[in-house]
Design a protein around this motif. Sequence first.
Motif, PDB file in Angstrom:
ATOM      1  N   TRP A  31       3.665  15.315  -5.206  1.00 28.13           N
ATOM      2  CA  TRP A  31       4.739  16.294  -5.369  1.00 28.13           C
ATOM      3  C   TRP A  31       5.898  16.065  -4.414  1.00 28.13           C
ATOM      4  CZ3 TRP A  31       4.117  18.441  -9.759  1.00 28.13           C
ATOM      5  CH2 TRP A  31       2.836  18.608 -10.261  1.00 28.13           C
ATOM      6  N   GLY A  32       5.766  15.159  -3.478  1.00 29.98           N
ATOM      7  CA  GLY A  32       6.835  14.875  -2.531  1.00 29.98           C
ATOM      8  C   GLY A  32       7.814  13.853  -3.095  1.00 29.98           C
ATOM      9  N   LYS A  33       8.603  13.284  -2.200  1.00 27.45           N
ATOM     10  CA  LYS A  33       9.559  12.255  -2.590  1.00 27.45           C
ATOM     11  C   LYS A  33       8.792  11.060  -3.164  1.00 27.45           C
ATOM     12  CE  LYS A  33      13.092   9.270  -0.679  1.00 27.45           C
ATOM     13  NZ  LYS A  33      13.691   8.741   0.540  1.00 27.45           N
ATOM     14  N   PRO A  34       9.219  10.538  -4.322  1.00 30.75           N
ATOM     15  CA  PRO A  34       8.495   9.416  -4.940  1.00 30.75           C
ATOM     16  C   PRO A  34       8.397   8.218  -4.002  1.00 30.75           C
ATOM     17  CG  PRO A  34      10.122  10.302  -6.450  1.00 30.75           C
ATOM     18  CD  PRO A  34      10.360  10.961  -5.128  1.00 30.75           C
ATOM     19  N   ILE A  35       7.264   7.550  -4.071  1.00 29.70           N
ATOM     20  CA  ILE A  35       7.012   6.363  -3.256  1.00 29.70           C
ATOM     21  C   ILE A  35       7.638   5.157  -3.959  1.00 29.70           C
ATOM     22  CG2 ILE A  35       4.770   5.790  -4.243  1.00 29.70           C
ATOM     23  CD1 ILE A  35       5.483   5.839  -0.535  1.00 29.70           C
ATOM     24  N   THR A  36       8.065   4.180  -3.203  1.00 29.69           N
ATOM     25  CA  THR A  36       8.718   3.013  -3.785  1.00 29.69           C
ATOM     26  C   THR A  36       7.719   1.906  -4.121  1.00 29.69           C
ATOM     27  OG1 THR A  36       9.080   1.944  -1.659  1.00 29.69           O
ATOM     28  CG2 THR A  36      10.812   3.466  -2.430  1.00 29.69           C
ATOM     29  N   PHE A  37       8.154   1.014  -4.959  1.00 27.24           N
ATOM     30  CA  PHE A  37       7.356  -0.160  -5.323  1.00 27.24           C
ATOM     31  C   PHE A  37       7.011  -0.961  -4.070  1.00 27.24           C
ATOM     32  CE2 PHE A  37       7.045  -4.639  -6.413  1.00 27.24           C
ATOM     33  CZ  PHE A  37       6.149  -4.618  -7.472  1.00 27.24           C
ATOM     34  N   GLN A  38       7.984  -1.121  -3.176  1.00 27.48           N
ATOM     35  CA  GLN A  38       7.765  -1.901  -1.959  1.00 27.48           C
ATOM     36  C   GLN A  38       6.707  -1.250  -1.067  1.00 27.48           C
ATOM     37  OE1 GLN A  38      10.832  -1.017  -3.087  1.00 27.48           O
ATOM     38  NE2 GLN A  38      11.532  -3.018  -3.804  1.00 27.48           N
ATOM     39  N   ALA A  39       6.706   0.083  -0.995  1.00 25.01           N
ATOM     40  CA  ALA A  39       5.720   0.778  -0.149  1.00 25.01           C
ATOM     41  C   ALA A  39       4.310   0.564  -0.677  1.00 25.01           C
ATOM     42  CB  ALA A  39       6.046   2.264  -0.079  1.00 25.01           C
ATOM     43  N   VAL A  40       4.122   0.719  -1.981  1.00 24.59           N
ATOM     44  CA  VAL A  40       2.767   0.537  -2.511  1.00 24.59           C
ATOM     45  C   VAL A  40       2.350  -0.922  -2.433  1.00 24.59           C
ATOM     46  CG1 VAL A  40       2.782   2.592  -3.964  1.00 24.59           C
ATOM     47  CG2 VAL A  40       3.516   0.429  -4.938  1.00 24.59           C
ATOM     48  N   ARG A  41       3.303  -1.834  -2.538  1.00 23.65           N
ATOM     49  CA  ARG A  41       2.980  -3.257  -2.369  1.00 23.65           C
ATOM     50  C   ARG A  41       2.461  -3.522  -0.960  1.00 23.65           C
ATOM     51  NH1 ARG A  41       7.640  -6.623  -2.306  1.00 23.65           N
ATOM     52  NH2 ARG A  41       6.927  -7.977  -0.689  1.00 23.65           N
ATOM     53  N   ARG A  42       3.067  -2.868   0.041  1.00 26.18           N
ATOM     54  CA  ARG A  42       2.593  -3.010   1.428  1.00 26.18           C
ATOM     55  C   ARG A  42       1.192  -2.426   1.577  1.00 26.18           C
ATOM     56  NH1 ARG A  42       8.085  -1.784   2.532  1.00 26.18           N
ATOM     57  NH2 ARG A  42       7.579   0.392   2.910  1.00 26.18           N
ATOM     58  N   TRP A  43       0.889  -1.323   0.862  1.00 30.27           N
ATOM     59  CA  TRP A  43      -0.462  -0.762   0.898  1.00 30.27           C
ATOM     60  C   TRP A  43      -1.462  -1.769   0.350  1.00 30.27           C
ATOM     61  CZ3 TRP A  43       0.367   4.628  -1.846  1.00 30.27           C
ATOM     62  CH2 TRP A  43       1.164   5.442  -1.046  1.00 30.27           C
ATOM     63  N   LEU A  44      -1.125  -2.372  -0.800  1.00 29.72           N
ATOM     64  CA  LEU A  44      -2.048  -3.298  -1.453  1.00 29.72           C
ATOM     65  C   LEU A  44      -2.191  -4.622  -0.707  1.00 29.72           C
ATOM     66  CD1 LEU A  44      -1.131  -2.638  -5.192  1.00 29.72           C
ATOM     67  CD2 LEU A  44      -3.285  -2.065  -4.049  1.00 29.72           C
ATOM     68  N   ARG A  45      -1.190  -4.986   0.078  1.00 26.80           N
ATOM     69  CA  ARG A  45      -1.275  -6.212   0.883  1.00 26.80           C
ATOM     70  C   ARG A  45      -1.914  -5.960   2.236  1.00 26.80           C
ATOM     71  NH1 ARG A  45       4.624  -8.651   0.641  1.00 26.80           N
ATOM     72  NH2 ARG A  45       4.229  -8.332   2.827  1.00 26.80           N
TER      73      ARG A  45
END
Length: 131
Positions: A31-45
Amino acid sequence: MFAERLKAALEAAGYEARPSVLEREFNLRYWGKPITFQAVRRWLRGDSIPSQDKLQVLARWLLVDPHHLRYGSSSAYTVSEPSASWDVSSTSEERQLLSLYRELPAAQRKVVREIIETFAKVHPPASGRND
């Protein structure tokens, strides 16, 4: 190791462990500010770990323990929520509605959830009420 646990949780829940999938599905539930593609990529890496509020959303969505998702091992002392009354005695109508809800696409589930939450805010349940 967080990245490996996140990938495993995604795959166990039936999702591809790809940044585009994680970004789309996470943002449908957060429900907060949408997360970016780059942020989730950093999570997965494994370059970063999400903040606690985002970790809670991930854990709830993927049906994993947030502590395990972040740290990898179960804690010796865990806090658990009491079982909700619907866990114990749901009616066939409630089970049918839940089944239909789960079959909806994620975007439609989000709309249904928002409607229910709006009703719940306007008409909070009285304790002990079962209607």
